[in-house]
Design a protein around this motif. Structure first.
Motif, PDB file in Angstrom:
ATOM      1  N   MET A   1       0.874  -1.298   0.095  1.00 38.44           N
ATOM      2  CA  MET A   1      -0.181  -0.150   0.031  1.00 38.44           C
ATOM      3  C   MET A   1       0.705   1.178   0.105  1.00 38.44           C
ATOM      4  O   MET A   1       1.855   1.323   0.471  1.00 38.44           O
ATOM      5  N   SER A   2       0.625   2.217  -0.904  1.00 36.93           N
ATOM      6  CA  SER A   2       1.482   3.320  -1.136  1.00 36.93           C
ATOM      7  C   SER A   2       1.163   4.353   0.175  1.00 36.93           C
ATOM      8  O   SER A   2      -0.030   4.347   0.702  1.00 36.93           O
ATOM      9  N   ARG A   3       2.398   5.089   0.574  1.00 35.59           N
ATOM     10  CA  ARG A   3       2.148   6.028   1.563  1.00 35.59           C
ATOM     11  C   ARG A   3       1.646   7.096   1.065  1.00 35.59           C
ATOM     12  O   ARG A   3       1.634   7.645  -0.062  1.00 35.59           O
ATOM     13  N   THR A   4       0.843   7.872   1.779  1.00 34.50           N
ATOM     14  CA  THR A   4       0.487   9.459   1.588  1.00 34.50           C
ATOM     15  C   THR A   4       1.638  10.336   1.817  1.00 34.50           C
ATOM     16  O   THR A   4       2.387   9.926   2.197  1.00 34.50           O
ATOM     17  N   LEU A   5       1.402  11.597   1.188  1.00 34.16           N
ATOM     18  CA  LEU A   5       2.420  12.553   1.112  1.00 34.16           C
ATOM     19  C   LEU A   5       2.794  12.970   2.678  1.00 34.16           C
ATOM     20  O   LEU A   5       3.962  12.965   2.914  1.00 34.16           O
ATOM     21  N   GLU A   6       1.593  13.134   3.329  1.00 32.96           N
ATOM     22  CA  GLU A   6       1.663  13.490   4.584  1.00 32.96           C
ATOM     23  C   GLU A   6       2.603  12.449   5.291  1.00 32.96           C
ATOM     24  O   GLU A   6       3.644  13.027   5.896  1.00 32.96           O
TER      25      GLU A   6
END
Length: 664
Positions: A1-6
């Motif tokens: 699962m990709s991380r959010t920018l935050e």
């Protein structure tokens, strides 16, 4: 699962909160891998610039060019994904890259020229000021000894400062170092004296400029100012980043030229890692050049002086001088081949022609006549009281002013102590030391031996922090005698003995210091260590318990001190066992930070001995402890060592887990 920018930015920011070193570098490398594998693309510039910075300030500048090149390419492809901070960091990094490329003789001159031209083009297109470009043109010309160096310098200082200029704390030092090199000594001195009144600070300043200024004062014959600036520079070195090889080498040179061969050799021994390595080949060569100047002076008078080194095949000053010259010549030849000049080799040759100053520098914080008078009184059978003498001209305070000495106008001991304490708080221990000596004399004259010992211990501490270990050792020894004679609390005596241990070890007297530590442990185990309190005294139980806790803690401190002395003596097995015992004692008493430091020491010793499992166990305990007390810097430093131990043992997965733990 990709991380959010935050979440990505949060983890990268945690990396930037770590101290520079292996742990920060590996954590930054991990963040770049995560962005490459999972995104988001918006975080790529932040991750790459964080890695560039970690390499530059973590002693691996040669590795920074690859992520920097990726960062530039990313800017060309997606400038829309760079926020204002990313953009500023990108252009700021150009300065690091050009300067760092010049520090590796294997980097072709054509590559440096191309990078510098690309920097100038990009700055112009972006509408940036050109001061940083002018600086790097000067740096490249100066490193080669090119004929246009003087013109490049004038062009740089004439170019208006802008957002990408050298930091305001660094620029005066960079200018002055060139002025000294060009023979414009008075001009350089005036520039630094004016700058220092503004108290500049950054990663390397004011330590670096002070190291230049001390030698300039020596050239001008201003011996008191040279001595004071040397002390002030040493005090700031501990707070600086990077290897500070040039500054350290200049201090060694001053000591040797100023008639302090013993201190020069001790400093070489302490920094011997710089003889064989540094942040870059240029950094190492700079250190060798200044050490070479020191060795040239020492070889002329004491070629057989022993040196204790583990990294270099040399046992005397003469042998070290020969080895260092061969190493410096080889490095210089490599740079000159790349540069197409003979400038660097000429610099090395000049260094080995250095001679001593016309007269020795007086670096004593506790004057020799004080120690000699005390010893003379003892040999005559008289009371060995503390004698106060006028402080020597070289014992000036950090501001270069004359040292203030205690006189007959000082009303009483308490007032003298208060004045001395204020001077220490103001950062002027050289001026405080004579006042502490005066307070000790007055207290002893009044029969207050314990008070005299306490004041003398303060004078010793002033000398110790200013590298006067001979004076400090005398004062600590005398203070210990007075404290015991005056019936002082054994806890106070033990604290003085522990503080003395550092100076004793530096002077090669670790055996004597260890014997004093063991004596203190015996004293704390006896009836004086934990005196009984009558049961009918209010709060007696609490007082007894508090005293017991204080004694237990001091015994753990003494065990920790003994471990360090044993390590100095090469008795690593005993040292590791003693450190582990201290760690357990600290932990049982709830002193988590102290326990963590002791576990760290034990872990280092076990790692050096190749006892991987024991090292990992102790280092993991230290990492956990520093985490509990929220000491990020020490936690990261221990984690870096733990990662290194695990990787050397082939335990890559565990090493990755430690790296992940630092930012998750």
């Amino acid at each position: 699962m990709s991380r959010t920018l935050e979440s990505a930015n949060r983890e990268i920011s945690r990396v930037r909160d770590l101290p520079y070193g292996l742990a920060r570098t590996q954590a930054a490398e991990r963040q770049v891998r995560l962005v490459d594998a999972e995104g988001p693309d918006d975080a790529r510039a932040y991750a790459l610039s964080t890695l560039v910075e970690a390499y530059v300030w973590g002693g691996e500048v040669d590795k920074a060019y690859v992520p920097f090149t990726r960062l530039v390419r990313w800017w060309d492809e997606r400038p829309d994904l760079f926020d204002e901070q990313d953009r500023h960091t990108l252009f700021w990094s150009f300065k690091w890259m050009v300067a760092n490329l010049t520090e590796f003789p294997t980097v072709p001159a054509a590559q440096i020229d191309r990078t510098l031209a690309d920097m100038e083009h990009r700055f112009a297109v972006a509408g940036n000021g050109m001061n940083a470009v002018a600086l790097q043109r000067f740096v490249w010309s100066r490193s080669r000894g090119a004929q246009d160096t003087a013109a490049a310098y004038e062009a740089w200082v004439a170019t208006p400062r802008d957002d990408f200029s050298q930091c305001e704390a660094c620029e005066p030092g960079d200018r002055a170092s060139y002025l000294f090199e060009a023979g414009r000594t008075d001009e350089g001195v005036r520039l630094l004296e004016r700058t220092l009144t503004e108290n500049p600070t950054c990663a390397t300043e004011p330590a670096d400029m002070l190291s230049h200024l001390q030698l300039a004062y020596l050239e001008q014959g201003r011996l008191a100012d040279a001595a004071a600036t040397h002390r002030r520079g040493l005090a700031h070195l501990a707070d600086s980043h990077g290897d500070m090889a040039g500054a350290r080498g200049r201090h060694v040179e001053l000591l040797a030229r100023g008639g302090h061969g013993d201190r020069a050799v001790r400093m070489i021994e302490a920094d011997q890692r710089l003889l064989t390595g540094g942040d870059s080949p240029d950094s190492r060569l700079t250190y060798l050049v200044h050490v070479g100047a020191a060795l040239a002076v020492l070889r002329a008078t004491e070629p057989g002086r022993p040196v204790r080194l583990t990294t270099v095949p040399a046992t005397t000053v003469a042998e070290l001088a020969d080895w260092a010259r061969a190493e410096a010549d080889a490095l210089a030849a490599a740079f000159d081949r790349r540069n197409g000049t003979a400038h660097v080799s000429a610099t090395v040759a000049r260094a080995w022609g250095t001679t001593a100053a016309p007269e020795p520098l007086d670096l004593a914080v506790i004057p020799a006549q004080v120690r000699q008078a005390d010893q003379g009184a003892s040999s005559d059978g008289a009371a060995a009281g503390v004698v106060v003498a006028e402080a020597p001209c070289g014992a000036a305070g950090p501001d270069g002013g004359a040292t203030r000495t205690a006189g007959a106008d000082v009303p009483d001991v308490a007032e003298v102590l208060a004045r001395a304490s204020r001077l220490v708080d103001d950062g002027d221990p050289a001026a405080a030391a004579p006042l502490y000596l005066e307070a000790a004399r007055r207290a002893e004259d009044a029969g207050l031996l314990a008070d005299a010992g306490a004041a003398l211990a303060e004078a010793a501490r002033c000398a110790q922090v200013l590298d006067d270990h001979e004076g400090a050792s005398w004062a600590y020894s005398r203070a210990t005698t007075l404290l015991r004679a005056g019936g002082a609390d054994p806890l106070l005596t033990a604290a003085v003995v522990r503080t003395h241990a550092r100076s004793a070890a530096d002077l090669g007297r670790a055996d004597a210091a260890l014997a004093e530590v063991e004596r203190c442990l015996d004293e704390l185990a006896g009836p004086d260590g934990a005196p009984e309190t009558p049961a009918d005294v209010p709060g007696a139980a609490e007082l007894v318990e508090r005293r017991r806790a204080e004694v237990d803690r001091e015994r753990a401190e003494l065990d920790d001190c003994a471990a360090r002395l044993l390590a100095t003596l090469g008795r690593d097995g005993e040292a590791a066992a003693r450190a582990s015992a201290a760690a357990r004692a600290f932990g049982a008493a709830g002193h988590v930070a102290d326990a963590s430091h002791a576990f760290w020491l034990a872990g280092r010793l076990h790692a050096d001995a190749g006892a991987t499992d024991a090292a990992v166990e102790d280092l993991e305990s230290a990492v956990e402890g520093f985490g509990l007390v929220r000491d990020r810097d020490h936690r990261a430093q221990v984690a870096a060592l733990l990662i290194d131990v695990l990787r050397r043992a082939g335990r890559e997965r565990e090493a990755d887990d430690v790296t992940r733990m630092l930012t998750d």
